[in-house]
Design an enzyme around this catalytic site. Sequence first.
Site, mmCIF file in Angstrom:
data_model
loop_
_atom_site.group_PDB
_atom_site.id
_atom_site.type_symbol
_atom_site.label_atom_id
_atom_site.label_comp_id
_atom_site.label_asym_id
_atom_site.label_seq_id
_atom_site.Cartn_x
_atom_site.Cartn_y
_atom_site.Cartn_z
ATOM 1 N N LYS A 38 93.088 129.604 -52.778
ATOM 2 C CA LYS A 38 93.995 130.613 -53.346
ATOM 3 C C LYS A 38 93.586 132.031 -52.934
ATOM 4 O O LYS A 38 94.395 132.805 -52.437
ATOM 5 C CB LYS A 38 94.039 130.470 -54.877
ATOM 6 C CG LYS A 38 94.683 129.158 -55.328
ATOM 7 C CD LYS A 38 94.834 129.077 -56.816
ATOM 8 C CE LYS A 38 93.554 128.881 -57.575
ATOM 9 N NZ LYS A 38 92.854 127.613 -57.328
ATOM 10 N N VAL B 18 82.783 137.696 -52.041
ATOM 11 C CA VAL B 18 83.402 137.934 -53.351
ATOM 12 C C VAL B 18 83.614 136.559 -54.001
ATOM 13 O O VAL B 18 84.481 136.378 -54.832
ATOM 14 C CB VAL B 18 84.731 138.725 -53.190
ATOM 15 C CG1 VAL B 18 85.350 139.086 -54.536
ATOM 16 C CG2 VAL B 18 84.474 140.050 -52.439
ATOM 17 N N ARG C 130 80.706 133.507 -54.744
ATOM 18 C CA ARG C 130 79.582 133.272 -55.641
ATOM 19 C C ARG C 130 78.278 133.543 -54.900
ATOM 20 O O ARG C 130 78.145 133.205 -53.711
ATOM 21 C CB ARG C 130 79.561 131.810 -56.112
ATOM 22 C CG ARG C 130 80.527 131.510 -57.251
ATOM 23 C CD ARG C 130 80.101 132.206 -58.545
ATOM 24 N NE ARG C 130 80.986 131.954 -59.649
ATOM 25 C CZ ARG C 130 82.053 132.709 -59.970
ATOM 26 N NH1 ARG C 130 82.368 133.758 -59.242
ATOM 27 N NH2 ARG C 130 82.776 132.419 -61.035
ATOM 28 N N ASP D 76 79.700 141.326 -53.652
ATOM 29 C CA ASP D 76 80.129 141.502 -55.045
ATOM 30 C C ASP D 76 79.391 140.550 -55.978
ATOM 31 O O ASP D 76 79.361 140.769 -57.183
ATOM 32 C CB ASP D 76 81.639 141.218 -55.133
ATOM 33 C CG ASP D 76 82.191 141.448 -56.533
ATOM 34 O OD1 ASP D 76 81.883 142.517 -57.120
ATOM 35 O OD2 ASP D 76 82.923 140.582 -57.050
ATOM 36 N N GLU E 258 72.572 137.541 -61.761
ATOM 37 C CA GLU E 258 73.444 138.654 -62.180
ATOM 38 C C GLU E 258 73.173 138.990 -63.638
ATOM 39 O O GLU E 258 73.280 138.105 -64.489
ATOM 40 C CB GLU E 258 74.915 138.257 -62.010
ATOM 41 C CG GLU E 258 75.296 138.041 -60.565
ATOM 42 C CD GLU E 258 76.779 137.702 -60.364
ATOM 43 O OE1 GLU E 258 77.528 137.652 -61.350
ATOM 44 O OE2 GLU E 258 77.180 137.495 -59.220
ATOM 45 N N HIS F 141 79.833 142.301 -59.422
ATOM 46 C CA HIS F 141 80.789 141.230 -59.766
ATOM 47 C C HIS F 141 82.084 141.818 -60.346
ATOM 48 O O HIS F 141 82.473 141.536 -61.482
ATOM 49 C CB HIS F 141 80.163 140.228 -60.752
ATOM 50 C CG HIS F 141 80.837 138.884 -60.756
ATOM 51 N ND1 HIS F 141 80.177 137.717 -61.006
ATOM 52 C CD2 HIS F 141 82.133 138.529 -60.558
ATOM 53 C CE1 HIS F 141 81.032 136.692 -60.954
ATOM 54 N NE2 HIS F 141 82.224 137.169 -60.698
ATOM 55 N N LEU F 142 82.723 142.639 -59.519
ATOM 56 C CA LEU F 142 83.942 143.329 -59.968
ATOM 57 C C LEU F 142 85.223 142.680 -59.461
ATOM 58 O O LEU F 142 86.313 143.193 -59.707
ATOM 59 C CB LEU F 142 83.920 144.785 -59.445
ATOM 60 C CG LEU F 142 82.923 145.728 -60.084
ATOM 61 C CD1 LEU F 142 83.098 147.139 -59.502
ATOM 62 C CD2 LEU F 142 83.106 145.779 -61.587
ATOM 63 N N ALA G 193 87.203 140.377 -60.253
ATOM 64 C CA ALA G 193 88.330 140.114 -61.162
ATOM 65 C C ALA G 193 88.551 141.268 -62.135
ATOM 66 O O ALA G 193 89.400 141.170 -63.031
ATOM 67 C CB ALA G 193 88.046 138.842 -61.949
HETATM 68 N N1 NAD Z 1 84.084 137.850 -57.480
HETATM 69 C C1 NAD Z 1 84.981 137.516 -58.386
HETATM 70 O O1 NAD Z 1 85.136 138.185 -59.384
HETATM 71 C C2 NAD Z 1 85.849 136.311 -58.196
HETATM 72 C C3 NAD Z 1 87.174 136.293 -58.654
HETATM 73 C C4 NAD Z 1 87.957 135.153 -58.455
HETATM 74 C C5 NAD Z 1 87.419 134.033 -57.821
HETATM 75 N N2 NAD Z 1 86.113 134.077 -57.437
HETATM 76 C C6 NAD Z 1 85.504 132.934 -56.761
HETATM 77 O O2 NAD Z 1 86.160 132.769 -55.502
HETATM 78 C C7 NAD Z 1 86.026 131.419 -55.076
HETATM 79 C C8 NAD Z 1 87.366 130.916 -54.547
HETATM 80 O O3 NAD Z 1 88.325 130.886 -55.591
HETATM 81 P P1 NAD Z 1 89.761 130.220 -55.348
HETATM 82 O O4 NAD Z 1 90.541 130.440 -56.586
HETATM 83 O O5 NAD Z 1 90.312 130.658 -54.054
HETATM 84 O O6 NAD Z 1 89.353 128.677 -55.234
HETATM 85 P P2 NAD Z 1 90.193 127.518 -54.540
HETATM 86 O O7 NAD Z 1 89.693 126.257 -55.167
HETATM 87 O O8 NAD Z 1 91.660 127.810 -54.585
HETATM 88 O O9 NAD Z 1 89.724 127.580 -53.006
HETATM 89 C C9 NAD Z 1 88.454 127.200 -52.567
HETATM 90 C C10 NAD Z 1 88.595 126.683 -51.150
HETATM 91 O O10 NAD Z 1 87.300 126.381 -50.634
HETATM 92 C C11 NAD Z 1 87.434 125.239 -49.800
HETATM 93 N N3 NAD Z 1 86.133 124.596 -49.588
HETATM 94 C C12 NAD Z 1 85.402 123.849 -50.446
HETATM 95 N N4 NAD Z 1 84.264 123.437 -49.852
HETATM 96 C C13 NAD Z 1 84.271 123.963 -48.593
HETATM 97 C C14 NAD Z 1 83.363 123.899 -47.504
HETATM 98 N N5 NAD Z 1 82.210 123.213 -47.586
HETATM 99 N N6 NAD Z 1 83.678 124.558 -46.359
HETATM 100 C C15 NAD Z 1 84.831 125.254 -46.260
HETATM 101 N N7 NAD Z 1 85.744 125.337 -47.253
HETATM 102 C C16 NAD Z 1 85.458 124.698 -48.417
HETATM 103 C C17 NAD Z 1 88.416 124.357 -50.557
HETATM 104 O O11 NAD Z 1 89.046 123.417 -49.718
HETATM 105 C C18 NAD Z 1 89.408 125.386 -51.057
HETATM 106 O O12 NAD Z 1 90.477 125.545 -50.148
HETATM 107 C C19 NAD Z 1 85.472 130.657 -56.291
HETATM 108 O O13 NAD Z 1 84.069 130.535 -56.131
HETATM 109 C C20 NAD Z 1 85.740 131.582 -57.453
HETATM 110 O O14 NAD Z 1 84.880 131.364 -58.540
HETATM 111 C C21 NAD Z 1 85.323 135.174 -57.579
HETATM 112 O O1 3PG Z 2 85.411 133.104 -61.289
HETATM 113 C C1 3PG Z 2 85.977 134.127 -61.662
HETATM 114 O O2 3PG Z 2 87.066 134.112 -62.277
HETATM 115 C C2 3PG Z 2 85.396 135.446 -61.304
HETATM 116 O O3 3PG Z 2 84.123 135.329 -60.801
HETATM 117 C C3 3PG Z 2 85.494 136.475 -62.394
HETATM 118 O O4 3PG Z 2 84.409 136.495 -63.285
HETATM 119 P P1 3PG Z 2 84.449 137.519 -64.522
HETATM 120 O O5 3PG Z 2 85.508 137.013 -65.460
HETATM 121 O O6 3PG Z 2 83.101 137.463 -65.127
HETATM 122 O O7 3PG Z 2 84.803 138.864 -64.005
#
Ligand code: NAD
Ligand code: 3PG
Length: 569
Positions: free
Chosen positions: A165, A245, A247, A271, A276, A298-299, A301
């Site tokens: 996504k 951005v 993990r 990020d 953390e 970790h900003l 979201a």
């Molecule tokens: N920094 C933040 O605040 C923040 C905010 C939102 C999401 N996130 C993180 O972003 C990441 C992605 O979120 P998302 O909603 O897009 O998830 P998602 O499940 O929609 O997408 C993850 C993708 O990674 C792929 N994948 C899994 N293992 C893999 C590998 N070994 N090699 C290559 N691709 C692989 C999957 O097929 C999938 O398409 C998550 O770790 C989520 O926690 C962080």
């Molecule tokens: O996985 C998530 O949704 C993001 O890492 C956001 O984390 P937070 O809610 O602590 O900002």
Amino acid sequence: MAPSALPDDATHAEANKPCILVPEKVSPDGLKMLSSLYTVDIKMGLSAEELIKIIPSYHGLIVRSETKVTAEVLNAAKKMRVVARAGVGVDNIDVNAATQQGIIVVNSPAGNIVAAAEHTIALLLSTARNVGRADTTMKEGLWERSKLVGVEVGSKTLGIIGLGKVGLKVARMAVGLGMKVQAMDPYASADIAAKHSVELVSTLEDLLPAVDFLTIHTPLIASTLDMIGEKQLCMMKKTARVLNVARGGVYNEEALIRALDEGWIAGAGMDVFTSEPPKENSSALRLSKHPRVVATPHLGASTKEAQENVSLDVCAQMREILRGGLPTAAVNAPLILPEEYKKLQPFVKLVEKMGSLYTQHFVGSKGGMIGGRTFDLIYSGELANISNTRPLFAALVKGLMSTISDSKGRDVNIVNATLLAKEKGIAINETHLHEAKEIVYNSLVTLKSYDGAHRSEQVIEGYVSGKSFYISRLDQFASNFHPDGPMIILHNYDEPGKIGGVGMVLGTHKINIRFMHVASYDGEDLGPEGEKRGNEALMILGVDVDVDKVVLCELSKCDGVLNVNAVRL
Ligand SMILES: NC(=O)c1ccc[n+]([C@@H]2O[C@H](COP(=O)([O-])OP(=O)(O)OC[C@H]3O[C@@H](n4cnc5c(N)ncnc54)[C@H](O)[C@@H]3O)[C@@H](O)[C@H]2O)c1
Ligand SMILES: O=C(O)[C@H](O)COP(=O)(O)O
């Protein structure tokens, strides 16, 4: 809803309303819909001990990424019915422990993806144009124009690992900036990628040398931990910049610091970190302070809009569950309804294991793809007469995704399985085979997978006996093993002496063999040189621990071994 002192059980009991604890900053938009129905206590800054002390009086808990919802917390939560994660990642929640306690875990799978993607672009441009350092030095009274010459992102290549996504949103934004986008995600659909002008490549080796910027958007799971280490960073251009951005831990932080210090790459935008806030003396702290790193706490979201979205999303689910309704995004919802349980449960388990075996055997170890493939689930024998096989469809999606998401496929259920398969570009056809295919077992499930052109067919077959289930075919090999726990699958020449060499390697590493099964070749394919493959076999070993890469490498060197991989079922 105002912050209050530690809870008073008497007050809660008197009010006779379910009570919800909110130990982190969650947007009030969603909380408002709960406060008229339930008691909502916002109590920030609780220590782990304080949380365990007060949790017994709560029926609901709403957290973000900071609160560690451990098995200890959940065991103490005697009245708890639902834990809501106002965001995506549930890696701070012990989902297994919650499931064991009958506690539903919900999240907001899509509420913050725009925010995360936009933050990635913010870091992309900041690293390209030295925004962080320019700001810091100006605040120190300096005017360092000549030291802070950046690079343009337009016409450059962005590499994305994880085209889910967030990854896909980042791709669209980067294309809008005039970038060329390449992605590596073995589970992504090539069609969906192409529609977004993204070129899918198969391996990191294909991707890394070509990119000017690299961004990772996978969950943190076994296959993504330390995915980018010294070896991978060395493959990149010296001018490349990397972003995270997703993990902390998908890049090896020590390797990244070395790459930045020694100029293997040019910069990083980070990020998320392995601790953390970063712990004292940790790699996370050194990385966040590195002069070539733009760091944010970790900003990803943390926008007003994303926080409203996730709050509304999870609070609506909390409200529904506490009044007996159903969630829309349960991380641990059942695959199977109680009335179908007795009949289908062993088949649900079998098909889930077949899906997981498929991903680990045909994709994980061989650099294959799931996205864009078609799967035929064929039910023969008594199973063909069961019309509602929807749980088996969902079980296959769950199994296929079990090693690719941080929820280990637990967020797949009978409601969302079709949608999740579609998102990955996976087509699943179910066939109830009533005609007389000769089968030895009462019911047989066959899983066939092939690409768009009906090429490269792969097959797994399984059956149920009593309450147990077995794999009776893996590719061209007739087998009979119970798919459970850590296993090693060796493809070898069927000649005397193979077992001794393998046993020796495992013995040296003190790995116990739980069972051993030899699956003999009974297909009709010819080998690469046109030779008959009758002298090939699979050796399937159930072992007592997960085997690491060192052991696999030693096994692959044993005489007559063609290929080896480890799976956990
Ligand atoms: N920094 C933040 O605040 C923040 C905010 C939102 C999401 N996130 C993180 O972003 C990441 C992605 O979120 P998302 O909603 O897009 O998830 P998602 O499940 O929609 O997408 C993850 C993708 O990674 C792929 N994948 C899994 N293992 C893999 C590998 N070994 N090699 C290559 N691709 C692989 C999957 O097929 C999938 O398409 C998550 O770790 C989520 O926690 C962080
Ligand atoms: O996985 C998530 O949704 C993001 O890492 C956001 O984390 P937070 O809610 O602590 O900002």
